[in-house]
Design an enzyme around this catalytic site. Structure first.
Site, PDB file in Angstrom:
ATOM      1  N   ASP A  44       9.408  67.887 -51.240  1.00  0.00           N
ATOM      2  CA  ASP A  44      10.145  67.970 -49.973  1.00  0.00           C
ATOM      3  C   ASP A  44      11.641  67.721 -50.180  1.00  0.00           C
ATOM      4  OD1 ASP A  44      10.384  68.355 -47.255  1.00  0.00           O
ATOM      5  OD2 ASP A  44       9.929  66.275 -46.740  1.00  0.00           O
TER       6      ASP A  44
ATOM      7  N   HIS B 140      15.295  76.259 -51.703  1.00  0.00           N
ATOM      8  CA  HIS B 140      13.974  76.687 -52.192  1.00  0.00           C
ATOM      9  C   HIS B 140      14.110  77.325 -53.576  1.00  0.00           C
ATOM     10  CE1 HIS B 140      12.435  75.538 -48.397  1.00  0.00           C
ATOM     11  NE2 HIS B 140      12.869  76.587 -47.709  1.00  0.00           N
TER      12      HIS B 140
ATOM     13  N   LEU C  16      -3.197  71.814 -69.249  1.00  0.00           N
ATOM     14  CA  LEU C  16      -2.880  71.214 -67.941  1.00  0.00           C
ATOM     15  C   LEU C  16      -3.418  72.163 -66.882  1.00  0.00           C
ATOM     16  CD1 LEU C  16      -0.933  69.246 -66.100  1.00  0.00           C
ATOM     17  CD2 LEU C  16       0.597  71.184 -66.165  1.00  0.00           C
TER      18      LEU C  16
END
Ligand code: IPE
Ligand code: IPE
Ligand code: MG
Length: 263
Positions: free
Chosen positions: A24, A41, A135
């Site tokens: 955020d 973004h 991962l």
């Protein structure tokens, strides 16, 4: 099937096995620089790259990133459209690199509204990387914790059942979108807000929560290390007393040590 934190006490290590992040603060990062929100973004994508890389280096096994919530449709249509483009571009441009370094990619959320092209790209990316084990990177897109619980409940009750009786926690957990991962050990939210915003509401039951004012585009390896260091300073009791936790730790340690004096 992974151990549930409410049904058993999981073994935990120094490095969180699963980290879940609410990324955020992109909009505020841009506003501080007098840039349009979407610039934040774009920069956020770089922070994703760095975080993924550092998680691999630190030995984290699962990384789950909240990219777009089921409530983010409420944003201005131009911003929603840029976020969708970014998601599509990332799927087109990053997947082969992720595959090369042994990352398994998963996407959770209701993908239908993104359309067939994105759904096809997700399917291909998941299939390509399915055998990787370095991962597991999960992107939550059009994801909401309540959506997840409802789709799980609906699928659970529709399933043919051998025995009748009450459903268990395990029955539900098996149908959740994140059923391929253990519950997160560490939750990070950047941007200063201290809320869950409808992220993994079931799985966060015993997760350690970490909130930082750092805005997502500024989140880097050092910031991740600070979150892991905070995690390492916590005592995870899972309902027990502190004394019980230290006794359990001593027993586990003595079991792990080789016996020196055998008779
Ligand atoms: C997080 O940053 C990215 C998404 C929700 C997609 P925000 O866009 O929420 O940034 P702020 O909170 O407005 O600063
Ligand atoms: C949460 O951030 C969702 C994502 C980061 C994808 P928001 O910025 O949407 O959360 P609220 O609205 O401040 O709770
Ligand atoms: Mg926000």
């Amino acid at each position: 099937m992974f151990k549930s934190t409410t049904e058993t006490i999981p073994e935990t290590g120094a490095v969180p096995r699963h980290i879940a992040i609410i990324m955020d603060g992109n909009g505020r990062w841009a506003r501080e620089r007098l840039l349009p929100r979407v610039a934040g973004h774009h920069r956020g994508r770089e922070a994703v790259r760095e975080t993924v890389k550092h998680c691999v280096e630190r030995g984290v096994e699962y990384l789950t990133l909240f990219a777009f919530s089921s409530e983010n449709w409420r944003r201005p249509p131009e911003e929603v459209s840029v976020l969708q483009q970014l998601f599509r571009a990332a799927l087109e441009q990053e997947v082969s690199k992720l595959n090369e370094v042994g990352i398994r990619l998963r996407v959770i959320g209701d993908l239908e509204p993104f359309g067939e092209v994105v759904m096809g790209l997700v399917g291909k990316a998941e299939a390509l990387t399915a055998g990787n084990s370095r991962l597991t990177l999960t992107i939550a897109a059009n994801y909401g914790g309540r959506w997840d619980l409802m789709q799980a409940v609906n699928r659970m009750v529709a399933e043919p059942r051998a025995k009748h009786g009450a459903f268990t926690e395990g029955d539900l957990a098996r149908h959740l979108a994140l059923n391929f991962a253990p519950e997160p050990d560490l939750f990070i939210r950047t941007g200063g807000e201290q809320r869950i915003s409808n992220f993994l509401i079931w799985q966060l039951a015993y997760t350690e929560l970490y909130f930082t004012p750092t805005l997502w585009p500024d989140f880097d390896a050092r910031a991740l290390d600070a979150a892991i260091a905070s995690y390492q300073g916590r005592e995870r009791r899972f309902g027990r007393t502190s004394e019980q936790v230290s006794t359990a730790r001593k027993v586990a340690k003595s079991r792990a040590e080789p016996r020196r004096h055998r008779v």
